[in-house]
Design a protein around this motif. Structure first.
Motif, short mmCIF file in Angstrom:
data_model
loop_
_atom_site.label_atom_id
_atom_site.label_comp_id
_atom_site.label_asym_id
_atom_site.label_seq_id
_atom_site.Cartn_x
_atom_site.Cartn_y
_atom_site.Cartn_z
N LEU A 168 0.81 -1.21 0.00
CA LEU A 168 0.00 0.00 0.00
C LEU A 168 0.85 1.26 0.00
CD1 LEU A 168 -2.93 1.06 0.15
CD2 LEU A 168 -2.72 0.98 2.65
N GLU A 169 2.08 1.17 0.50
CA GLU A 169 2.94 2.35 0.58
C GLU A 169 3.55 2.72 -0.76
OE1 GLU A 169 5.84 1.71 3.59
OE2 GLU A 169 4.38 1.46 5.21
N ALA A 170 3.55 1.80 -1.71
CA ALA A 170 4.16 2.07 -3.02
C ALA A 170 3.20 2.86 -3.89
CB ALA A 170 4.55 0.76 -3.69
N GLU A 171 3.67 3.97 -4.46
CA GLU A 171 2.81 4.80 -5.29
C GLU A 171 2.36 4.08 -6.56
OE1 GLU A 171 4.60 8.53 -6.17
OE2 GLU A 171 4.61 9.22 -4.09
N GLN A 172 3.15 3.11 -7.02
CA GLN A 172 2.80 2.37 -8.23
C GLN A 172 1.96 1.13 -7.95
OE1 GLN A 172 3.40 3.63 -11.27
NE2 GLN A 172 4.11 5.37 -10.04
N ASP A 173 1.58 0.93 -6.69
CA ASP A 173 0.70 -0.18 -6.34
C ASP A 173 -0.64 -0.01 -7.06
OD1 ASP A 173 -0.31 -2.43 -4.71
OD2 ASP A 173 -1.51 -0.87 -3.74
N TRP A 174 -1.04 -1.01 -7.85
CA TRP A 174 -2.23 -0.86 -8.67
C TRP A 174 -3.50 -0.72 -7.84
CZ3 TRP A 174 -2.92 0.87 -13.21
CH2 TRP A 174 -1.90 0.77 -14.17
N THR A 175 -3.59 -1.43 -6.75
CA THR A 175 -4.78 -1.30 -5.90
C THR A 175 -4.92 0.14 -5.43
OG1 THR A 175 -4.54 -3.59 -5.15
CG2 THR A 175 -5.91 -2.13 -3.80
N ARG A 176 -3.82 0.72 -5.00
CA ARG A 176 -3.82 2.12 -4.54
C ARG A 176 -4.12 3.07 -5.69
NH1 ARG A 176 1.39 5.08 -1.58
NH2 ARG A 176 0.72 7.26 -1.98
N ARG A 177 -3.53 2.86 -6.84
CA ARG A 177 -3.72 3.76 -7.98
C ARG A 177 -5.17 3.77 -8.47
NH1 ARG A 177 0.75 2.51 -12.45
NH2 ARG A 177 -0.48 4.13 -13.51
N GLU A 178 -5.78 2.59 -8.50
CA GLU A 178 -7.18 2.51 -8.96
C GLU A 178 -8.11 3.28 -8.03
OE1 GLU A 178 -6.34 -1.96 -10.76
OE2 GLU A 178 -7.70 -1.69 -9.05
N ILE A 179 -7.93 3.09 -6.73
CA ILE A 179 -8.79 3.79 -5.77
C ILE A 179 -8.54 5.29 -5.83
CG2 ILE A 179 -9.34 4.08 -3.32
CD1 ILE A 179 -8.60 1.13 -2.92
N HIS A 180 -7.27 5.68 -5.92
CA HIS A 180 -6.94 7.11 -5.99
C HIS A 180 -7.56 7.76 -7.23
CE1 HIS A 180 -4.82 10.87 -6.05
NE2 HIS A 180 -4.27 10.56 -7.23
N THR A 181 -7.49 7.06 -8.36
CA THR A 181 -8.07 7.61 -9.60
C THR A 181 -9.56 7.83 -9.45
OG1 THR A 181 -6.38 6.51 -10.95
CG2 THR A 181 -8.41 7.19 -12.06
N ALA A 182 -10.25 6.85 -8.85
CA ALA A 182 -11.71 6.97 -8.67
C ALA A 182 -12.05 8.12 -7.73
CB ALA A 182 -12.26 5.66 -8.12
N LEU A 183 -11.33 8.23 -6.62
CA LEU A 183 -11.58 9.32 -5.67
C LEU A 183 -11.29 10.67 -6.31
CD1 LEU A 183 -10.01 7.78 -2.41
CD2 LEU A 183 -12.45 8.12 -2.89
N ASP A 184 -10.23 10.73 -7.06
CA ASP A 184 -9.82 11.99 -7.68
C ASP A 184 -10.83 12.46 -8.73
OD1 ASP A 184 -7.73 14.06 -7.98
OD2 ASP A 184 -7.52 13.22 -10.01
N ARG A 185 -11.50 11.54 -9.38
CA ARG A 185 -12.46 11.88 -10.42
C ARG A 185 -13.90 11.99 -9.89
NH1 ARG A 185 -11.17 11.51 -15.78
NH2 ARG A 185 -8.98 11.06 -16.23
#
Length: 260
Positions: free
Chosen positions: A80-97
């Motif tokens: 979860l701490e890695a910025e390139q973690d796909w689980t984290r990136r997908e959630i961040h993209t959804a929240l950001d949009r």
């Protein structure tokens, strides 16, 4: 493009994510549910497909089990701490949009504290969640599907379970109506050798093959003489009644002055 993106972490409740994606695909159609393991065709570019799907979906389900924040990457640190973690990136993209994000807590998983999340995922802790437990899989999946059908109108229009429920209700209504008609339909065998009285749309008394005296009250009388006026005390005799009059009626007629 799919309406719902199923997000999960490898090493934490992949089986629950698979069950959720499979059930939602059955209910709403596979083309409306995105799951990386099933929705990306062979030869497609994995990163491109993931980003495109999450950017264009209407809702993201973040499937979170007890080990979600503890699974470690190849470097030994929490993934979860890695910025390139796909689980984290997908959630961040959804929240950001501004896409609807619904955490789905599996089994004994609890709501994640904001302090345990990276800064770009802190908002996830504020999102209202739903629960999924393998012991209550059927009811939990139904509740999750109902929530999505209510929040996403386009899913509601293709909801196979809702359509089946409407068809069952219509069939039940038709059966009930048919039974109601059957109760008011009179058959000869139902009144053979006696008197039938129908209520509802039909009124009056029906006599079939009477075998004795008949007095049905108001209305025309059958199988016996019919008297107009006040018939108090008059009795009717079944059979051939030619010239037959009850003695009480005879006395009343004489008192009235008719001596014939």
């Amino acid at each position: 493009m799919p309406d719902v993106f199923v997000n999960y972490r490898t090493g934490d409740e992949e089986s629950a994510a698979t069950m959720i994606a499979r059930e939602l695909s059955r209910r709403f159609g596979p083309e409306r549910i995105f799951s990386a393991s099933n929705s990306i065709e062979a030869g497609r570019r994995f990163p491109v497909e993931l980003v495109r799907a999450v950017e264009e979906c209407e809702a993201l389900l973040a499937v979170i089990g007890p080990r979600w924040a503890e699974v470690r990457g190849v470097d030994g640190r929490p993934a979860l701490e890695a910025e390139q973690d796909w689980t984290r990136r997908e959630i961040h993209t959804a929240l950001d949009r501004g896409i609807l994000v619904i955490p789905v807590l599996v089994g004994k998983a609890t709501r994640i504290a904001p302090a345990a999340l990276p800064d770009d995922l802190r908002e996830l802790a504020d999102c209202q969640y739903r629960r999924f437990d393998h012991r209550n899989a059927e009811s939990d999946l139904t509740a999750l599907g109902d929530t999505l059908a209510r929040l996403l109108p386009e899913l509601g229009t293709v909801d196979r379970d809702a359509r089946a429920a409407r068809e069952r209700a219509k069939a039940k209504s038709r059966k009930k109506s048919a039974q109601g008609v059957g109760h008011t339909r009179m058959r000869t065998r139902d009144v053979r050798g006696g008197i039938g009285n129908l209520n509802g749309d039909l009124s009056g008394t029906f006599v079939n093959e009477p075998q004795g005296p008949v007095n049905t009250g108001q209305g025309h009388q059958y199988n016996a003489p019919h008297f107009e006026g006040d018939n108090t005390g008059v009795q009717f005799t079944a059979g051939d009644n030619s010239g037959t009059v009850h003695q009480r009626f005879e006395r009343e007629r004489r008192r009235s002055g008719d001596g014939r």
